[in-house]
Motif scaffolding. Structure first.
Motif, PDB file in Angstrom:
ATOM      1  N   UNK A   1       0.824  -1.206   0.000  1.00 43.44           N
ATOM      2  CA  UNK A   1       0.000   0.000   0.000  1.00 43.44           C
ATOM      3  C   UNK A   1       0.860   1.260   0.000  1.00 43.44           C
ATOM      4  N   UNK A   2       0.360   2.312  -0.537  1.00 47.27           N
ATOM      5  CA  UNK A   2       0.837   3.688  -0.420  1.00 47.27           C
ATOM      6  C   UNK A   2       2.179   3.890  -1.132  1.00 47.27           C
ATOM      7  N   UNK A   3       2.137   4.648  -2.199  1.00 46.91           N
ATOM      8  CA  UNK A   3       3.325   4.912  -2.989  1.00 46.91           C
ATOM      9  C   UNK A   3       4.365   5.690  -2.201  1.00 46.91           C
ATOM     10  N   UNK A   4       5.617   5.356  -2.432  1.00 43.79           N
ATOM     11  CA  UNK A   4       6.718   6.079  -1.802  1.00 43.79           C
ATOM     12  C   UNK A   4       6.731   7.525  -2.306  1.00 43.79           C
ATOM     13  N   UNK A   5       6.923   8.512  -1.429  1.00 43.06           N
ATOM     14  CA  UNK A   5       6.893   9.916  -1.864  1.00 43.06           C
ATOM     15  C   UNK A   5       7.993  10.235  -2.862  1.00 43.06           C
ATOM     16  N   UNK A   6       7.721  11.246  -3.686  1.00 44.50           N
ATOM     17  CA  UNK A   6       8.698  11.657  -4.688  1.00 44.50           C
ATOM     18  C   UNK A   6       9.969  12.215  -4.066  1.00 44.50           C
ATOM     19  N   UNK A   7       9.844  12.808  -2.862  1.00 45.03           N
ATOM     20  CA  UNK A   7      11.017  13.435  -2.239  1.00 45.03           C
ATOM     21  C   UNK A   7      11.714  12.497  -1.259  1.00 45.03           C
ATOM     22  N   UNK A   8      11.558  11.192  -1.448  1.00 43.98           N
ATOM     23  CA  UNK A   8      12.071  10.227  -0.477  1.00 43.98           C
ATOM     24  C   UNK A   8      13.580  10.322  -0.302  1.00 43.98           C
ATOM     25  N   UNK A   9      14.324  10.629  -1.359  1.00 50.01           N
ATOM     26  CA  UNK A   9      15.775  10.692  -1.232  1.00 50.01           C
ATOM     27  C   UNK A   9      16.196  11.834  -0.312  1.00 50.01           C
ATOM     28  N   UNK A  10      15.530  12.982  -0.417  1.00 54.09           N
ATOM     29  CA  UNK A  10      15.838  14.096   0.477  1.00 54.09           C
ATOM     30  C   UNK A  10      15.555  13.718   1.928  1.00 54.09           C
TER      31      UNK A  10
END
Length: 308
Positions: free
Chosen positions: A168-177
């Motif tokens: 469930x729930x896509x990883x956020x686009x800013x995950x690397x930051x």
């Protein structure tokens, strides 16, 4: 290495929250009797009924405490053998519990072991990411993982035999930051939905079990800059804990150099914000609708129970 846990009791009325004066009820492990509570490290704490399971990675133990009738007592301990064999672990990092079983995760070996309340092995399985959160809910296990290893979705659901039943729930686009700051999500399962918080922005989301977004709480005024002049900044204000509390949820947050407790209803409407006067607060565990367990890191391991 020793750790301190403080259990603070706060009363919340049904309509709103009011911070009251604390009255000490009982202490445990602080009165010069270290045999009352000998721990090497407190890696995590899980609650089930009146039982408090304290995970100790130094002594390879689960310390079992009980809170009832205004008393806090040590009732048992479960030893976990060190190793890579069946029922063995190298790092005791996460724990969750229900009436039927206790789940413990080894983030180094990416392994989850299930014990019954007597400490007898039920099952174990490995996952293909480094686990960072572990929850038991309706005979299922919910795991989140270290974002660089977890894949495209954050929440992974397993049955007791280790079969993955959904993600469930896509990883956020800013995950690397966010990963560079060392801060990650928290999750809180409920009967027909689940909540997830993010360290940046200052946000909590509510989803149903199909993954549909139902509600969002966000406070733009508490969302700081994660990057300045090309340098990733440590997040000074972030949500780092979610717990059920009565009919709502309680979010624990850092705010600058202090802490903040947010009480929200089930639809993520803010009911009250409280600023506790505590120097250290590493996580909160809800004992019941009047009791909150707060772990601190200084100076020695002990519990203090306060009441209204």
């Amino acid at each position: 290495m020793k750790t301190i846990i403080v259990c603070i009791i706060i009363f919340f009325s049904a309509a709103h929250v009011t911070a009251q004066q604390f009255t000490k009820v009982v202490t445990f492990g602080l009165e010069g009797y270290p045999e009352d509570f000998e721990v090497g490290e407190i890696s995590d704490v899980a609650l089930s009924g009146n039982s408090i399971y304290v995970l100790d990675d130094i002594l390879n133990l689960i310390h079992v405490l009980e809170f009832s009738n205004r008393e806090l007592n040590r009732v048992d301990e479960i030893e976990i053998s060190e190793g890579r064999g069946p029922g063995e672990m190298l790092t005791l990092s996460l724990i969750s519990a229900s009436e039927e079983f206790i789940a413990v995760a080894d983030d180094r070996e990416q392994k989850v072991i299930l014990f019954n309340p007597r400490g007898e092995l039920i099952s174990e399985f490995v996952v293909d990411f480094r686990p960072t959160r572990l929850h038991v809910h309706n005979q299922k296990l919910l795991l989140t993982g270290f974002w660089p290893t977890v894949g495209s979705e954050l929440v992974h659901v397993y049955d007791k035999d280790g079969n993955q039943t959904k993600t469930l729930i896509n990883r956020p686009d800013n995950w690397m930051q966010i990963a560079q700051t060392g801060n990650f999500e928290r999750i809180l399962p409920a009967e027909d939905h689940l909540y997830i918080s993010y360290p940046h922005p200052y946000k909590i989301e509510k989803y149903d079990w199909s993954g549909e977004l139902l509600a969002t709480f966000e406070d733009a005024e508490l969302t700081g800059e994660i990057e300045e002049d090309g340098v990733i900044q440590t997040l000074e204000t972030r949500i780092f804990g979610l717990q059920r509390f009565g009919d709502g949820i309680l979010a624990t947050a850092m705010k600058d150099e202090g802490y903040r407790l947010e009480l929200l209803d089930q639809n993520l409407n803010r009911q009250k914000s409280i600023t506790p006067e505590l120097e250290h607060l590493s996580f909160v565990r809800t004992l019941d609708d009047r009791h909150i367990l707060i772990r601190q890191l200084d100076p020695v391991p002990h519990f203090v129970v306060y009441a209204m």
